[in-house]
Write a protein that holds these residues in place. Sequence first.
Motif, short mmCIF file in Angstrom:
data_model
loop_
_atom_site.label_atom_id
_atom_site.label_comp_id
_atom_site.label_asym_id
_atom_site.label_seq_id
_atom_site.Cartn_x
_atom_site.Cartn_y
_atom_site.Cartn_z
N LYS A 40 0.84 -1.20 0.00
CA LYS A 40 0.00 0.00 0.00
C LYS A 40 0.88 1.24 0.00
CE LYS A 40 -3.10 2.55 3.01
NZ LYS A 40 -3.76 2.61 4.28
N GLU A 41 1.84 1.29 0.90
CA GLU A 41 2.74 2.45 0.99
C GLU A 41 3.56 2.61 -0.29
OE1 GLU A 41 2.56 4.76 3.31
OE2 GLU A 41 0.93 3.56 4.14
N GLU A 42 4.02 1.50 -0.83
CA GLU A 42 4.81 1.56 -2.07
C GLU A 42 3.95 2.08 -3.22
OE1 GLU A 42 8.25 1.43 -4.27
OE2 GLU A 42 8.00 1.22 -2.13
N THR A 43 2.70 1.64 -3.28
CA THR A 43 1.80 2.10 -4.35
C THR A 43 1.51 3.59 -4.20
OG1 THR A 43 0.83 -0.11 -4.46
CG2 THR A 43 -0.42 1.69 -5.46
N ILE A 44 1.31 4.04 -2.98
CA ILE A 44 1.11 5.48 -2.74
C ILE A 44 2.33 6.26 -3.22
CG2 ILE A 44 0.91 7.23 -0.93
CD1 ILE A 44 -0.83 5.14 0.63
N LYS A 45 3.50 5.73 -2.94
CA LYS A 45 4.74 6.37 -3.36
C LYS A 45 4.88 6.39 -4.89
CE LYS A 45 9.52 6.15 -1.78
NZ LYS A 45 10.48 5.30 -1.06
N ILE A 46 4.57 5.27 -5.52
CA ILE A 46 4.64 5.19 -6.99
C ILE A 46 3.69 6.22 -7.61
CG2 ILE A 46 4.08 3.75 -9.00
CD1 ILE A 46 4.94 1.31 -7.24
N LEU A 47 2.46 6.26 -7.10
CA LEU A 47 1.49 7.22 -7.63
C LEU A 47 1.94 8.65 -7.38
CD1 LEU A 47 -1.82 5.42 -6.61
CD2 LEU A 47 -1.00 5.81 -8.94
N GLY A 48 2.49 8.91 -6.21
CA GLY A 48 2.96 10.26 -5.88
C GLY A 48 4.04 10.74 -6.83
N GLU A 49 4.89 9.83 -7.27
CA GLU A 49 5.94 10.19 -8.22
C GLU A 49 5.42 10.22 -9.66
OE1 GLU A 49 9.10 7.41 -7.53
OE2 GLU A 49 9.55 8.24 -5.55
N ALA A 50 4.49 9.32 -9.97
CA ALA A 50 4.01 9.19 -11.35
C ALA A 50 3.10 10.34 -11.77
CB ALA A 50 3.28 7.86 -11.53
N ILE A 51 2.27 10.83 -10.87
CA ILE A 51 1.28 11.84 -11.25
C ILE A 51 1.94 13.11 -11.80
CG2 ILE A 51 -0.56 13.35 -10.36
CD1 ILE A 51 -1.35 10.83 -8.60
N PRO A 52 2.96 13.67 -11.13
CA PRO A 52 3.61 14.84 -11.74
C PRO A 52 4.30 14.50 -13.07
CG PRO A 52 4.29 14.58 -9.45
CD PRO A 52 3.45 13.40 -9.79
N GLN A 53 4.82 13.27 -13.19
CA GLN A 53 5.45 12.86 -14.44
C GLN A 53 4.40 12.77 -15.55
OE1 GLN A 53 7.41 9.28 -13.12
NE2 GLN A 53 9.32 10.36 -12.73
N LEU A 54 3.21 12.28 -15.21
CA LEU A 54 2.13 12.22 -16.20
C LEU A 54 1.78 13.63 -16.67
CD1 LEU A 54 -0.23 9.61 -14.51
CD2 LEU A 54 1.26 9.22 -16.46
N GLN A 55 1.73 14.57 -15.74
CA GLN A 55 1.43 15.95 -16.10
C GLN A 55 2.52 16.54 -16.99
OE1 GLN A 55 0.95 17.15 -12.00
NE2 GLN A 55 -1.27 17.34 -12.25
N ASN A 56 3.78 16.24 -16.68
CA ASN A 56 4.88 16.70 -17.53
C ASN A 56 4.82 16.08 -18.92
OD1 ASN A 56 5.94 18.32 -15.51
ND2 ASN A 56 7.40 16.78 -14.82
N ILE A 57 4.47 14.81 -18.97
CA ILE A 57 4.35 14.15 -20.27
C ILE A 57 3.22 14.77 -21.08
CG2 ILE A 57 3.76 11.96 -21.41
CD1 ILE A 57 5.33 10.57 -19.12
N MET A 58 2.11 15.08 -20.42
CA MET A 58 1.00 15.75 -21.12
C MET A 58 1.49 17.06 -21.74
SD MET A 58 -2.04 14.16 -20.94
CE MET A 58 -3.23 15.49 -21.00
N ALA A 59 2.26 17.83 -20.99
CA ALA A 59 2.79 19.09 -21.51
C ALA A 59 3.73 18.82 -22.68
CB ALA A 59 3.50 19.86 -20.41
N SER A 60 4.55 17.79 -22.56
CA SER A 60 5.46 17.43 -23.65
C SER A 60 4.69 17.01 -24.89
CB SER A 60 6.38 16.31 -23.18
OG SER A 60 7.18 15.84 -24.24
N ILE A 61 3.66 16.21 -24.71
CA ILE A 61 2.85 15.75 -25.84
C ILE A 61 2.20 16.94 -26.53
CG2 ILE A 61 0.77 14.46 -26.49
CD1 ILE A 61 1.46 12.48 -24.19
#
Length: 167
Positions: A40-61
């Motif tokens: 659970k904690e690892e998944t929260i951490k993965i999501l916490g790191e991935a969400i800003p990366q997804l937003q950056n990728i959206m801007a890149s796209i």
Amino acid sequence: MISYSKDAVVRSLRSRAASIICGVLFLIPLANVAFAVDAKEETIKILGEAIPQLQNIMASISQGCSGGPNGVPPLNWGGRQTPGNLAVKTLGDARVALAAAQASDANAIQQVKQQINAGLSQWDALINSLASSCSGGSHGEDPVNYGNYVQFRNDLKMQLQTSMRYF
């Protein structure tokens, strides 16, 4: 165009997946509850790191096709970005719900898993829609960083699906 280091993103995602897998292999005798809490904690951490990366990728796209001084958006970008925005929102909501859920609350955990899978599905829809989405060639061209987008999607999906198996 916003850029991100593909190597750093891939390394980070692979490192998380390796941590989860190694943890599982070395800690098999521990109680399932301990796995649920760690996953659970690892998944929260993965999501916490991935969400800003997804937003950056959206801007890149949004500037991912050749042309103009900084690139241009893919054809029909307005419609294409909808699943990406939904993915960011859904995964963000899943992160908040997972943080609030008790490891022993099977219904809440199941709902979080469904949210994560829905968010991944939306992200798939965006990434899949980008193939040949730039003007050029006889049938269109892929965005400049399309391979990086696909790799990030695949790594994120693998990480989240692996971590969800353990809670």
